[in-house]
Design an enzyme around this catalytic site. Structure first.
Site, mmCIF file in Angstrom:
data_model
loop_
_atom_site.group_PDB
_atom_site.id
_atom_site.type_symbol
_atom_site.label_atom_id
_atom_site.label_comp_id
_atom_site.label_asym_id
_atom_site.label_seq_id
_atom_site.Cartn_x
_atom_site.Cartn_y
_atom_site.Cartn_z
ATOM 1 N N ASN A 9 0.558 -1.209 0.321
ATOM 2 C CA ASN A 9 -0.151 -0.387 0.129
ATOM 3 C C ASN A 9 0.836 1.307 -0.014
ATOM 4 O OD1 ASN A 9 -1.870 2.198 0.760
ATOM 5 N ND2 ASN A 9 -2.890 1.131 2.069
ATOM 6 N N TRP A 10 1.095 2.102 -1.380
ATOM 7 C CA TRP A 10 2.095 3.067 -1.467
ATOM 8 C C TRP A 10 1.840 4.159 -0.586
ATOM 9 C CZ3 TRP A 10 4.179 2.608 -6.986
ATOM 10 C CH2 TRP A 10 3.987 1.424 -7.658
ATOM 11 N N LYS A 11 -0.062 4.348 -0.176
ATOM 12 C CA LYS A 11 -0.749 5.544 0.447
ATOM 13 C C LYS A 11 -0.072 7.311 -1.788
ATOM 14 C CE LYS A 11 -0.513 3.076 5.140
ATOM 15 N NZ LYS A 11 0.010 3.067 6.416
ATOM 16 N N HIS A 94 -9.605 1.071 5.006
ATOM 17 C CA HIS A 94 -8.488 1.342 5.219
ATOM 18 C C HIS A 94 -8.640 1.996 7.300
ATOM 19 C CE1 HIS A 94 -3.975 2.054 6.346
ATOM 20 N NE2 HIS A 94 -3.527 1.102 6.016
ATOM 21 N N GLU A 96 -7.030 4.425 7.853
ATOM 22 C CA GLU A 96 -6.538 6.020 7.750
ATOM 23 C C GLU A 96 -8.152 6.591 7.006
ATOM 24 O OE1 GLU A 96 -3.123 5.320 5.228
ATOM 25 O OE2 GLU A 96 -2.064 4.752 7.466
ATOM 26 N N GLU A 166 -5.270 -5.076 10.387
ATOM 27 C CA GLU A 166 -4.048 -3.834 10.996
ATOM 28 C C GLU A 166 -4.696 -3.353 12.766
ATOM 29 O OE1 GLU A 166 -2.175 -2.368 7.130
ATOM 30 O OE2 GLU A 166 -4.366 -1.187 6.833
ATOM 31 N N GLY A 172 2.089 2.217 11.013
ATOM 32 C CA GLY A 172 3.135 3.562 10.710
ATOM 33 C C GLY A 172 3.758 4.070 12.045
ATOM 34 N N SER A 211 3.669 -2.511 10.938
ATOM 35 C CA SER A 211 5.206 -1.739 10.793
ATOM 36 C C SER A 211 5.521 -3.479 9.865
ATOM 37 C CB SER A 211 5.512 -1.577 12.018
ATOM 38 O OG SER A 211 5.118 -0.562 12.734
ATOM 39 N N GLY A 233 5.335 0.775 4.812
ATOM 40 C CA GLY A 233 6.122 1.849 4.729
ATOM 41 C C GLY A 233 7.559 1.141 3.828
#
Ligand code: 13P
Length: 250
Positions: A9-11, A94, A96, A166, A172, A211, A233
């Site tokens: 997931n490159w966000k 997600h 976020e 998650e 993160g 992570s 990440g």
């Protein structure tokens, strides 16, 4: 038997140039591993990334999908549009998006349904906040998030879905859930599914996210109910992401 899967997931952490370099790095470094691998770029880069990845063993997907099939939804991207670019996956729910864009269990279920209807595999992200875990509510939160989608879309639609556990406190932050902590929740998720449909529960790819790094992937993947990872990440470096992917071999 379930296949293993890693999804990057490159966000919103990449640009045109670095996306190209990352894809080229992945193609050049692809190890021979008998497991699935996919990347989820920002929408804008999907056309180009998909072109570069065509005829490779790396799949691609989106980070979100609209709640409706078409219409006056300014700024949204419909599942059928993603299908036009052969997206195999779409992440839905997600944390976020739940936290910053007001995604609710219902809108997440609508997104899930849209992906299914378009022939895209939704990667349904669920997970508890730190305070939930500290107050012993992890299982309740996960069950509520999952059951909302089962109730809306029906258990049969999970035949073509992936679930990503998650824990929000691990995203993160560098704080990974221990392999045992993750396994406990993955097993719980599988048992919840089994109450509805044994076959779907056995076949479900349940990914862990939060992570994940080359240093902890092997221990996570050794767990019986962890079928891979949704990586943030460390999916931005071809070297790290492919090391995580290679951890299935060990
Ligand atoms: P990190 O791997 O950066 O913790 O992010 C996890 C994640 O949110 C993947 O969707």
């Amino acid at each position: 038997m379930r296949r293993n899967l890693v999804v990057g997931n490159w966000k919103m952490k990449i640009n045109h140039q670095s996306a190209q370099e990352l894809v080229d790095g992945l193609i050049a470094g692809m190890p021979a591993v008998d497991a699935d691998i996919a990347v989820c770029p920002p929408f804008l880069y999907i056309p180009e990334v998909s072109q570069r990845l065509a005829n490779t063993s790396i799949s691609w997907g989106a980070q979100n999908v609209a709640t409706h099939i078409e219409g006056a939804y300014t700024g949204e991207i419909a599942a059928v549009m993603l299908k036009d670019f052969n997206c195999k996956y779409a992440i839905v729910g997600h944390s976020e998006r739940r936290a910053n864009y007001a995604d609710t269990d219902i809108t997440v279920a609508q997104r899930f349904q849209q992906a299914i209807d378009a022939g895209i595999i939704p990667v349904l992200a669920i997970g508890e906040l730190l305070e939930d875990r500290e107050q012993g509510r992890t299982f309740d939160v996960v069950a509520k998030q999952l059951n909302a989608v089962i109730d809306f879309a029906g258990i049969d639609s999970f035949q073509n879905a992936v679930i990503a556990y998650e824990p929000v406190w691990a995203i993160g932050t560098g704080k990974t859930a221990s392999a045992e902590q993750a396994q406990e929740v993955h097993l719980y998720i599988r048992q919840l599914l089994a109450e509805k449909n044994q076959q779907i529960a056995e076949n479900m790819q349940i990914l862990y996210g939060g992570s994940v790094k080359p240093q902890n992937a092997e221990a996570l993947f050794a767990m019986p109910d962890i079928d891979g990872a949704l990586v943030g990440g460390d999916s931005l470096s071809a070297d790290s992401f492919l090391k995580i992917y290679s951890s299935f071999q060990k």
